[in-house]
Design an enzyme around this catalytic site. Sequence first.
Site, PDB file in Angstrom:
ATOM      1  N   ILE A 531       0.628  -1.424   0.352  1.00  0.00           N
ATOM      2  CA  ILE A 531      -0.317   0.435   0.052  1.00  0.00           C
ATOM      3  C   ILE A 531       1.123   1.258   0.205  1.00  0.00           C
ATOM      4  O   ILE A 531       0.588   2.387  -0.132  1.00  0.00           O
ATOM      5  CB  ILE A 531      -1.125   0.223   1.354  1.00  0.00           C
ATOM      6  CG1 ILE A 531      -0.017   0.382   2.413  1.00  0.00           C
ATOM      7  CG2 ILE A 531      -1.516  -0.659   1.204  1.00  0.00           C
ATOM      8  CD1 ILE A 531      -1.222  -0.344   3.544  1.00  0.00           C
ATOM      9  N   GLY A 532       2.433   1.220  -0.087  1.00  0.00           N
ATOM     10  CA  GLY A 532       2.777   2.204   0.124  1.00  0.00           C
ATOM     11  C   GLY A 532       4.397   2.031  -0.274  1.00  0.00           C
ATOM     12  O   GLY A 532       4.807   0.782  -0.038  1.00  0.00           O
ATOM     13  N   TYR A 536      13.553   3.419   1.834  1.00  0.00           N
ATOM     14  CA  TYR A 536      14.086   2.958   3.409  1.00  0.00           C
ATOM     15  C   TYR A 536      13.243   1.376   3.255  1.00  0.00           C
ATOM     16  O   TYR A 536      13.420   0.693   3.755  1.00  0.00           O
ATOM     17  CB  TYR A 536      14.663   3.306   4.112  1.00  0.00           C
ATOM     18  CG  TYR A 536      15.586   4.516   3.832  1.00  0.00           C
ATOM     19  CD1 TYR A 536      16.615   3.719   3.366  1.00  0.00           C
ATOM     20  CD2 TYR A 536      15.627   5.791   4.394  1.00  0.00           C
ATOM     21  CE1 TYR A 536      17.908   4.851   3.698  1.00  0.00           C
ATOM     22  CE2 TYR A 536      16.599   6.426   3.906  1.00  0.00           C
ATOM     23  CZ  TYR A 536      17.507   6.464   3.048  1.00  0.00           C
ATOM     24  OH  TYR A 536      18.737   7.080   3.636  1.00  0.00           O
ATOM     25  N   GLY A 537      11.849   1.886   2.994  1.00  0.00           N
ATOM     26  CA  GLY A 537      11.668   0.909   3.140  1.00  0.00           C
ATOM     27  C   GLY A 537       9.769   0.355   2.154  1.00  0.00           C
ATOM     28  O   GLY A 537       9.114   1.336   1.376  1.00  0.00           O
ATOM     29  N   VAL A 539       5.720  -0.653   3.170  1.00  0.00           N
ATOM     30  CA  VAL A 539       3.966  -0.938   3.455  1.00  0.00           C
ATOM     31  C   VAL A 539       3.423  -1.244   2.793  1.00  0.00           C
ATOM     32  O   VAL A 539       3.222  -1.566   2.155  1.00  0.00           O
ATOM     33  CB  VAL A 539       3.191   0.742   4.292  1.00  0.00           C
ATOM     34  CG1 VAL A 539       2.343   0.300   4.903  1.00  0.00           C
ATOM     35  CG2 VAL A 539       4.467   1.613   4.360  1.00  0.00           C
ATOM     36  N   LYS A 554       5.703  -1.914   7.822  1.00  0.00           N
ATOM     37  CA  LYS A 554       6.498  -1.470   7.018  1.00  0.00           C
ATOM     38  C   LYS A 554       8.046  -1.884   7.301  1.00  0.00           C
ATOM     39  O   LYS A 554       8.264  -2.224   8.354  1.00  0.00           O
ATOM     40  CB  LYS A 554       6.686   0.372   7.846  1.00  0.00           C
ATOM     41  CG  LYS A 554       7.711   1.014   7.168  1.00  0.00           C
ATOM     42  CD  LYS A 554       7.737   2.271   7.907  1.00  0.00           C
ATOM     43  CE  LYS A 554       9.486   3.570   8.038  1.00  0.00           C
ATOM     44  NZ  LYS A 554       9.586   4.513   8.010  1.00  0.00           N
ATOM     45  N   ASP A 650       9.999  16.322   9.640  1.00  0.00           N
ATOM     46  CA  ASP A 650       9.520  16.500   8.067  1.00  0.00           C
ATOM     47  C   ASP A 650       7.853  16.154   8.169  1.00  0.00           C
ATOM     48  O   ASP A 650       8.045  14.917   7.216  1.00  0.00           O
ATOM     49  CB  ASP A 650      10.163  14.152   8.092  1.00  0.00           C
ATOM     50  CG  ASP A 650      10.471  14.534   6.318  1.00  0.00           C
ATOM     51  OD1 ASP A 650      10.554  14.856   5.403  1.00  0.00           O
ATOM     52  OD2 ASP A 650      10.159  13.192   6.066  1.00  0.00           O
TER      53      ASP A 650
END
Length: 822
Positions: A531-532, A536-537, A539, A554, A650
């Site tokens: 879903i994302g 760096y990762g 989801v 995540k 951020d």
Amino acid sequence: MSNKLLHGYKRFLRNTYDLRRILRETRQLLEDLAAPHILPSEKSELIAKIQRVDDVLRKFPAIVAVGPLCFEVLRSIFGQDRVEQDDEDAFLRVVNPTSVYPPLKLITEMAVKEEIEVKEVQLGHSLLRDGLQVLVTKRWSHVQLDAVLPIALYGVRAAELSVDDLSDLRRLRADWPDLPLCLICMQNDTKERIQQQLNSLDFGPIVLIDDHNGFSAFVKSCLQNHLVSACLHLNEVQSTCIRSFILSAFDMARELQITPKRLQYVQDKESELHQSLIRVASDKQQEITELIEHTIQDMREALLDKASECEAPLDVAGNADTIQAAQAATNEVQQMVLSRLSSAVATQLASTVGCLQDSYVGTLQRCLESLEKHCLDAEEGSIRATDALRQSLSAAYSVEISACPSSPFFSMFDWIRSLMKGIPLPWTSPPSIDSGWRRTVAADILDSLSASKLARGICSQFRVKVRCSHDSFQKALCALENRICGKLERTEEQRVAIRKHHAPQLARLSLETTSMCDLVRYGMPRLGREIGRGQYGVVFSCDPWGGFSPCAVKSVVPPDDKHWNDLAMEFYYTRTLPEHRRIVRVRGSVIDSGYGGGCSPAVLLIMDRLSKDLYCGLRAGMSWLSRLQVAVDVAEGVRFLHAQGLVHRDIKLKNVLLDEENRAKLTDLGFCIPEAMMSGSIVGTPIHMAPELLSGHYDSSVDVYALGILFWYICAGHVRMPYVFEQFCNKEQLWKNVKSGLRPERLPHFDEQCWRLMEQCWSAEPSQRPLLGYVQPQLEAIMRRYQTGESMEAGSSSSDAAVQDDDSFVHLPSLENLAPTS
């Protein structure tokens, strides 16, 4: 015994081995920190907790079959006929002859001490080969359960518990109130009646089973409880140390910031005090002259009466009627008159200095004492700054009135005149030293005093003493400053070590500990669709996990130790944050050691799943009031983080998630960090980065700047970048122009109050940006104004028109989606 139990036991051994490694590294880190005294004050308690964890991990599990049917329980579990019934009061230990683990002699210590026969039976079973011990005895008193991780079994043959069974259970609960116990029904159709009997009694945690599958589940539960307990105790130690590190970093940052200001304050205030005292000596000379005149006049009769009472000193020969005796009597009267006059004048002068003391010394002296308290290694024999300050203030009390004026010529003239006056002429007889003579001498002395000359002498003395005290203070303050600078250098070194090494290392160990605890309790999460995705990762959606649903996972694969440490600190901050409605909650973590063939394990962070992010929400279209509500929610979330001492660093569209009702929550605290732990690294997304981020010196106001940029998107109603930012091809050009004052343009449909709030938030000077305690009420006031219908038509029609995303609009998405810099 089933293969399922065997696999569960082997997994327990692997987890125990990993936990021992984590414990060993934690203990080594704490030992390294013991020397510089960075550990918290309760370090003895932490060491004791670590020792308790170590004691648990050093023990091996042991199946303890107790009671009159203990041998039947053992045969039913292992299916071994070699285990024979022993009617004697014996203690039986079952071991595997090929076991690679040493036998646990501590188990039988009590039995040996009580002279109970200990028998050993060898069974070739795989569980026993992996270190599991099996103990069989008819009495609880034969077993020293402190030496093992017990899995207690009790066999029941009858349809209900007998009197002896109940007596055994009561005795067990008295000795081991928290020990889980498994009752094995040796006959069918007895479980329900025994369960009813147990429900009516208070025997604590008891599990009733009638098959091997139930026994396997009970053993697995016991092993899990032992591991979870060890993990929780170890994580408590690690979390306590990390909290102590963060608090120490705050204290160190405050000391590094405040101490130079204190030194400057002390320097300035003492200089002002010195100048004021010098002005007293210069400006008060006429007042001192008048003061001396009035004092002489007021004290004349009292001084003459006191002088007449003085006793005449005798010379060496005992003759009082000599010239030497007359001279000595004269000096005595003079000293008495001048000392009393000096005391009176000094008291009057000190009252003037006392006003300065009230104005300067209170805060100045406390500040000095605070600085000197942390620098007790002063050189022996050197004066302290506080002592020099007291000398400056006591200079008024130590002035002395002298009959000799300050000019050398007048001093010689008055000395010759007094000498000639004191020598009797040849044709005169020596004076008779009595009270009348002394009174006359005192009167002559008072008449010869010049108030103006005395005032000049007093002021000269006062200036000299003040200057000497000021010079002493400067030397003492210089020495103090040198010592403080050395201490601040050591403090900065410790702060850097905490920020870059100690806290991240311990946070990584804490992440491994909590991940093992979550894995043991809830298992590995089952990943769904993607879903994302970020730098760096990735989801994923996730099935219900740990009792939480819906969840998102995540998955992050840290490429190096730095990213491991950053991820561990992110997890610590998010996991230890109090639950808040505007922050996405992280529910747990699991380390997938098998990812990538075991070469690069992945960290799975399990968190609450929301419907979409703000970027997708704006693209899909949101009403003006919904967008205003999102702005209020984001301000509330950032304000909460600041209240916890954290800076997000951020804040952007992708990091604001929306639920089904379009209420916002902040997520992705990857760059979130306590203000005192910031090292000045350049992090964030370029468009949302405040200009001072580039210098490396910034504070929590960078979040206010980013919130101002985010509010521009919210008011614009679309995700296109500001037009002025689209002119740049790379982030270096963008940063250069932002630093020069470039900001997003005002769109025609912007509300005036919204635009003013944006401008305040993205002010170039950090100190000019408002606090979140001001921003949030302003946003709420704007929202209330629109909710009541004021300017609704002008605000909503034009802003909603801008919601539709124009795909033909040429923009540079690379600036918005530039990878965050770290």
